[in-house]
Design a protein around this motif. Structure first.
Motif, PDB file in Angstrom:
ATOM      1  N   ASP A 106     -24.864  29.566 -27.179  1.00  0.00           N
ATOM      2  CA  ASP A 106     -25.746  29.386 -28.499  1.00  0.00           C
ATOM      3  C   ASP A 106     -25.353  28.274 -29.292  1.00  0.00           C
ATOM      4  OD1 ASP A 106     -27.290  31.846 -28.267  1.00  0.00           O
ATOM      5  OD2 ASP A 106     -25.317  32.808 -28.427  1.00  0.00           O
ATOM      6  N   ILE A 107     -23.893  27.879 -29.365  1.00  0.00           N
ATOM      7  CA  ILE A 107     -23.305  26.786 -30.139  1.00  0.00           C
ATOM      8  C   ILE A 107     -23.713  25.406 -29.177  1.00  0.00           C
ATOM      9  CG2 ILE A 107     -21.317  25.493 -30.987  1.00  0.00           C
ATOM     10  CD1 ILE A 107     -20.072  28.308 -31.609  1.00  0.00           C
ATOM     11  N   ILE A 159     -20.829  33.663 -27.882  1.00  0.00           N
ATOM     12  CA  ILE A 159     -21.663  32.797 -28.935  1.00  0.00           C
ATOM     13  C   ILE A 159     -21.598  31.228 -28.524  1.00  0.00           C
ATOM     14  CG2 ILE A 159     -22.076  34.544 -30.726  1.00  0.00           C
ATOM     15  CD1 ILE A 159     -20.424  32.359 -32.351  1.00  0.00           C
ATOM     16  N   PRO A 216     -25.817  31.326 -34.059  1.00  0.00           N
ATOM     17  CA  PRO A 216     -24.990  32.018 -33.199  1.00  0.00           C
ATOM     18  C   PRO A 216     -24.609  33.360 -33.702  1.00  0.00           C
ATOM     19  CG  PRO A 216     -24.624  29.726 -33.243  1.00  0.00           C
ATOM     20  CD  PRO A 216     -25.276  29.991 -34.608  1.00  0.00           C
ATOM     21  N   ALA A 239     -16.578  29.851 -31.497  1.00  0.00           N
ATOM     22  CA  ALA A 239     -16.951  29.979 -30.118  1.00  0.00           C
ATOM     23  C   ALA A 239     -15.687  30.438 -29.380  1.00  0.00           C
ATOM     24  CB  ALA A 239     -17.251  28.574 -29.299  1.00  0.00           C
TER      25      ALA A 239
END
Length: 207
Positions: A121-122, A118, A150, A112
């Motif tokens: 997304d995580i 991303i 991700p 991250a």
């Protein structure tokens, strides 16, 4: 749509389970073990060539305790970080009370930071499954939700390959557990829809 408070809460929960002593250049790992300028020159050159390849490569450095595997892994990690191509690391050590169960969340945390786009997304994955960060959660599910899904967003946004480096697997896992982790990571990160991230593992020969 997720609220900012929800996203921050999920990020905080992820940060709370990160094993910071496993990150290669953590202050908890001082003094850092690195190669001297004129040592392991041929091996380091070979590793650089492999890490520059645009076909995914899995590398296993093995040797008896004390031969310098961690120094090589640290030096390669340092070089990749300077080149802005280090995706994540986890350096096991018997000197720290580390939990092998935290390896996937710790890698996800670093991903991250390496790939900021991303992070959401995580955190959405963490928010969607309250047990995702638990040590009881299947490692396969953690890899899928925190790493693979991700990373799919990055396939077409990559000029050079990256690397994930995991050092001293035998310090925290049995031979069977280490083999399973390696198999999961190499298999699940090999999809054609994923960015090219080379994997480097180090351990004693018996692992």
């Amino acid at each position: 749509m997720d609220s900012p408070h929800s996203s921050n809460s999920a990020w905080d929960r992820l940060c709370d389970v990160v094993e910071y002593s496993g990150i290669f250049d953590s202050e908890k790992r001082q003094p850092h073990s690195r190669c001297m300028v004129d040592t392991c020159v041929a091996l380091r050159g070979t590793l650089r060539e492999l890490l520059d390849r645009h076909d995914r490569t899995n590398i296993w450095l093995n040797g008896l305790a004390g031969v310098g595997k961690t120094s090589i892994a640290f030096t390669v990690a340092e070089e990749m970080k300077k080149a802005r191509r280090l995706a994540a690391t986890f350096f096991f050590s018997h000197k720290h009370a580390q939990s092998g169960a935290k390896i996937i969340p710790t890698i996800a945390y670093q991903l991250a930071l390496t790939f900021p786009r991303i992070r959401d997304d995580i955190t959405r994955a963490v928010e969607g499954d309250r047990m995702l960060l638990s040590s009881d959660k299947s490692r396969s599910d953690q890899i899928q939700e925190l790493i693979v899904n991700p990373l799919r967003a990055l396939k077409f946004r990559q000029d050079m390959p990256y690397a994930i480096i995991i050092d001293a697997l035998d310090e925290c896992f049995s031979a069977e557990e280490a083999a399973r982790l390696v198999a999961l990571l190499t298999e699940m990160l090999s999809g054609p829809e994923l960015p090219i991230i080379h994997l480097i593992f180090t351990s004693r020969p018996e692992v």
